[in-house]
Enzyme design. Structure first.
Site, mmCIF file in Angstrom:
data_model
loop_
_atom_site.group_PDB
_atom_site.id
_atom_site.type_symbol
_atom_site.label_atom_id
_atom_site.label_comp_id
_atom_site.label_asym_id
_atom_site.label_seq_id
_atom_site.Cartn_x
_atom_site.Cartn_y
_atom_site.Cartn_z
ATOM 1 N N PHE A 114 0.791 -1.004 -0.259
ATOM 2 C CA PHE A 114 -0.027 -0.110 -0.302
ATOM 3 C C PHE A 114 0.789 1.165 0.128
ATOM 4 O O PHE A 114 0.566 2.647 -0.465
ATOM 5 C CB PHE A 114 -0.976 -0.081 1.116
ATOM 6 C CG PHE A 114 -2.089 -1.136 0.946
ATOM 7 C CD1 PHE A 114 -1.839 -1.731 0.704
ATOM 8 C CD2 PHE A 114 -2.126 -2.088 2.523
ATOM 9 C CE1 PHE A 114 -2.580 -3.168 0.612
ATOM 10 C CE2 PHE A 114 -3.360 -2.574 2.543
ATOM 11 C CZ PHE A 114 -3.475 -3.181 1.410
ATOM 12 N N LYS A 155 -11.662 2.245 12.296
ATOM 13 C CA LYS A 155 -11.513 3.316 13.580
ATOM 14 C C LYS A 155 -9.756 2.025 13.721
ATOM 15 O O LYS A 155 -10.160 0.822 13.533
ATOM 16 C CB LYS A 155 -11.908 3.211 14.835
ATOM 17 C CG LYS A 155 -12.612 1.848 15.632
ATOM 18 C CD LYS A 155 -13.417 1.730 16.980
ATOM 19 C CE LYS A 155 -12.222 1.464 17.480
ATOM 20 N NZ LYS A 155 -11.307 0.119 17.885
ATOM 21 N N LYS A 205 -24.995 -0.725 15.457
ATOM 22 C CA LYS A 205 -25.504 -1.515 15.704
ATOM 23 C C LYS A 205 -27.272 -0.695 16.430
ATOM 24 O O LYS A 205 -27.707 0.087 16.439
ATOM 25 C CB LYS A 205 -25.233 -1.947 17.874
ATOM 26 C CG LYS A 205 -23.800 -2.232 17.228
ATOM 27 C CD LYS A 205 -23.634 -3.156 18.910
ATOM 28 C CE LYS A 205 -22.078 -3.601 18.305
ATOM 29 N NZ LYS A 205 -21.606 -5.063 18.476
ATOM 30 N N GLU A 232 -15.914 -7.244 28.491
ATOM 31 C CA GLU A 232 -15.788 -8.813 27.414
ATOM 32 C C GLU A 232 -15.423 -10.090 27.965
ATOM 33 O O GLU A 232 -14.546 -9.777 28.895
ATOM 34 C CB GLU A 232 -15.228 -7.917 25.794
ATOM 35 C CG GLU A 232 -15.602 -7.086 24.906
ATOM 36 C CD GLU A 232 -14.723 -7.059 23.891
ATOM 37 O OE1 GLU A 232 -15.055 -7.312 23.284
ATOM 38 O OE2 GLU A 232 -13.742 -5.858 24.335
ATOM 39 N N ASP A 290 -8.560 2.084 22.136
ATOM 40 C CA ASP A 290 -9.272 0.848 21.998
ATOM 41 C C ASP A 290 -10.673 1.103 21.561
ATOM 42 O O ASP A 290 -11.317 1.128 20.666
ATOM 43 C CB ASP A 290 -9.012 -0.358 21.858
ATOM 44 C CG ASP A 290 -9.385 -1.299 21.077
ATOM 45 O OD1 ASP A 290 -10.061 -1.618 19.413
ATOM 46 O OD2 ASP A 290 -9.880 -2.499 21.629
ATOM 47 N N HIS A 342 -16.070 4.423 20.218
ATOM 48 C CA HIS A 342 -17.349 3.399 20.832
ATOM 49 C C HIS A 342 -18.464 4.297 21.856
ATOM 50 O O HIS A 342 -19.058 4.594 21.820
ATOM 51 C CB HIS A 342 -17.811 1.943 21.366
ATOM 52 C CG HIS A 342 -16.814 1.230 20.007
ATOM 53 N ND1 HIS A 342 -16.897 1.491 18.865
ATOM 54 C CD2 HIS A 342 -15.929 0.165 20.209
ATOM 55 C CE1 HIS A 342 -15.868 0.415 18.067
ATOM 56 N NE2 HIS A 342 -15.740 -0.524 19.313
ATOM 57 N N LYS A 377 -11.406 -6.372 28.830
ATOM 58 C CA LYS A 377 -10.883 -7.674 28.178
ATOM 59 C C LYS A 377 -10.651 -8.338 28.833
ATOM 60 O O LYS A 377 -10.760 -8.023 30.384
ATOM 61 C CB LYS A 377 -9.314 -7.647 28.066
ATOM 62 C CG LYS A 377 -9.637 -6.571 26.245
ATOM 63 C CD LYS A 377 -10.490 -7.283 24.955
ATOM 64 C CE LYS A 377 -10.428 -6.041 23.595
ATOM 65 N NZ LYS A 377 -10.790 -6.640 22.649
ATOM 66 N N LYS A 405 -19.727 -10.366 29.307
ATOM 67 C CA LYS A 405 -19.570 -9.916 27.984
ATOM 68 C C LYS A 405 -21.405 -9.270 28.013
ATOM 69 O O LYS A 405 -22.176 -10.312 28.183
ATOM 70 C CB LYS A 405 -19.961 -10.587 26.329
ATOM 71 C CG LYS A 405 -20.290 -9.477 25.863
ATOM 72 C CD LYS A 405 -19.368 -10.437 24.095
ATOM 73 C CE LYS A 405 -19.448 -9.095 23.103
ATOM 74 N NZ LYS A 405 -19.179 -7.675 22.790
HETATM 75 C C1 BG6 Z 1 -13.902 -3.503 17.919
HETATM 76 C C2 BG6 Z 1 -12.140 -3.416 19.332
HETATM 77 O O1 BG6 Z 1 -14.199 -2.221 18.234
HETATM 78 O O2 BG6 Z 1 -14.401 -3.380 19.741
HETATM 79 C C3 BG6 Z 1 -11.939 -4.747 20.039
HETATM 80 O O3 BG6 Z 1 -11.359 -2.767 18.622
HETATM 81 C C4 BG6 Z 1 -14.155 -5.234 21.320
HETATM 82 O O4 BG6 Z 1 -11.750 -4.748 20.488
HETATM 83 C C5 BG6 Z 1 -14.746 -5.042 19.890
HETATM 84 O O5 BG6 Z 1 -13.556 -6.442 20.880
HETATM 85 C C6 BG6 Z 1 -16.055 -5.079 20.493
HETATM 86 O O6 BG6 Z 1 -17.428 -5.345 19.290
HETATM 87 P P1 BG6 Z 1 -18.630 -6.055 20.141
HETATM 88 O O7 BG6 Z 1 -19.512 -5.182 18.561
HETATM 89 O O8 BG6 Z 1 -18.680 -7.403 20.037
HETATM 90 O O9 BG6 Z 1 -18.730 -5.300 21.127
#
Ligand code: BG6
Length: 459
Positions: free
Chosen positions: A92, A156, A190, A224, A243, A248, A331, A336
């Site tokens: 790239f 992202k 979502k 998570e 992250d 989010h 994490k 979750k």
């Molecule tokens: C991603 C993160 O943007 O979102 C990950 O980089 C994370 O670390 C994931 O696990 C979680 O997404 P979701 O939709 O499973 O809540």
């Protein structure tokens, strides 16, 4: 959503062999073909290594569940996708391959998409954004004059702090008008996240109560079970704060707290989100790391990267002054969960039987459902109050196969609807919050056991 035929599209996927492409992008394209929304299309998959597209498709297939009776149909759809796809190995950052990319796109388009609508999907490291953007324009692969529409999507994380985000934005906006740029935060695709504005602004039982007069606190939780897995290299350079909080979770704060947009259109929604992010300040923060994190491949042995973050934010405007927005993410925890919890204030107690619980509204993004806890009489007793739940479950009331985030987002890019994408000033405003949080953070890194509820966070 109505079954609307989408404009014909050429997908040019940078990082086609990667996790995101095989787990999300290609399965989303499959779903759009299956629902007959997308019929005229072709795909050019790009990555550095020498691969065949059908190997990539083999991977993608694992992420589409097909019942026995639908197997023949699924086979046909995958065959169609395979036939209209090609793979090109490309470094790239090196200019020389882009001429060949241009020719490859022409060849495929002459057969499958004469309208030449192009969607460039950058599922790569952010460090590659600037060169790819530059060469796509230099070789006139993404110029307005030669093709009908060209839109560019970036995943992202968008930078590593406010300075890098600004640099990337500047470079992109030199060649692509902001109207063509789609910064993806899959949380905005979502179902219940995209429902936030409607939920808030179309309900008399909610909107008049949506302020510090009636709300005591807002908790936004995204925990998570998943650990770092094979992402050690990437994650060690980012951590939980960068992250997921920067993107989010601050998007969830913005959608929860923003003022009513004049219209439910991209410009107005994004104007309101930026305003609220600019008023958001960090009050306190705790960071943590799970006990086995430094054993993960790619993670430094003495890494101080956060895998857990808990923040208290305040919003300095008349609607929210005094209401804490508590954010928690981590994490390798015991479960979750992803939800927004609105805790209302106690009602003045005028009766002999006062409720112990206040009203709670939980917007559960993961499952998804909405639960409102109210007080009611315990049956058979004399005026004893207990909390009861009114639950609305998305899956019960709508189509069981309600669209997944990426399917929604890709559909919106093709339609040119930017309301679920992040504008440059939003990205910069949210990095500013994170930069300030990092600068202010003096506490030590808390530790927690993998699979636990996380570290004990001081109040
Ligand atoms: C991603 C993160 O943007 O979102 C990950 O980089 C994370 O670390 C994931 O696990 C979680 O997404 P979701 O939709 O499973 O809540």
């Amino acid at each position: 959503m109505a079954n609307k035929t989408l404009k014909s599209t050429t997908f040019v996927i940078f990082g086609a062999g990667g996790d995101l492409s095989t787990r999300k992008i290609l399965p989303a394209i499959y779903k759009l073909v299956e629902s007959k929304k997308l019929s005229k299309f072709c795909i050019i998959g790009l990555a550095r290594t020498d691969r065949k597209f059908n190997d990539i498709i083999k991977e993608a297939k694992k992420h589409i569940k097909t019942s026995k009776k639908d197997q023949a149909k699924a086979k046909k759809i995958w065959e169609k996708i395979e036939q209209r796809s090609t793979y090109l190995s490309l470094d790239f950052n090196t200019e020389s391959g882009y001429q060949q990319l241009k020719e490859t796109i022409h060849k495929l388009e002459s057969r499958y998409n004469k309208t030449k609508n192009r969607l460039f999907y950058l599922a790569t490291l952010p460090t590659q954004y600037q060169n790819i953007t530059k060469y796509l324009t230099k070789y006139q692969i993404a110029t307005k004059s030669s093709i009908k529409f060209s839109r560019i999507a970036y995943e992202k994380p968008f930078g590593t702090d406010q300075i890098t985000a600004k640099k990337i934005n500047k470079c992109i906006n030199k060649v692509f008008h902001e109207k063509l740029v789609y910064r993806i935060d899959h949380y905005l695709g979502k179902e219940l996240v995209s429902n936030m504005a409607l939920l808030r602004f179309t309900n008399r039982v909610l909107e008049p109560l949506w302020s510090n007069k009636h709300i005591e606190k807002v908790d936004i939780v995204m925990t998570e079970k998943l650990d770092i897995g094979k992402r050690g290299n990437f994650y060690d350079n980012y951590g939980a704060l960068k992250d997921v909080v920067q993107n989010h979770l601050l998007q969830l704060v913005a959608l929860t707290a923003m003022e009513q947009p004049k219209k439910l259109e991209a410009k107005y929604i994004r104007d309101q989100k930026v305003k609220v992010l600019q008023k958001t300040k960090i009050q306190s923060m705790q960071l943590g790391q799970y006990n086995k994190f430094t054993k993960v491949k790619g993670v430094k042995k003495n890494s101080k990267t956060d895998t857990f973050a808990a923040l208290k934010l305040t919003i300095n405007n008349s609607r929210w002054r005094g209401v804490p927005f508590n954010i928690k993410t981590g994490k390798a925890l015991n479960k979750k969960e992803t939800y927004i919890d609105i805790k209302f204030k106690h009602i003045p107690c005028l009766l002999q039987s006062c409720p112990r619980e206040t009203n709670h509204l939980r917007i559960n993004i993961k499952d998804p459902n909405i639960t409102l806890k109210i007080n009611s009489k315990l049956p058979g007793t004399k005026n004893q109050v207990i909390p009861i739940s009114l639950k609305f479950s998305e899956n019960l009331h709508f189509d069981q196969n309600s669209p997944k985030a990426y399917e929604n987002l890709i559909e919106q890019i093709i339609q040119g609807d930017q309301s679920a994408f992040v504008r440059s000033d939003e990205v910069e405003a949210s990095w500013k919050i994170i930069d300030a949080a990092i600068k202010k953070h003096k506490g030590k890194l808390l530790t927690y056991k993998k699979g636990s509820t996380g570290p004990k966070v001081p109040k």
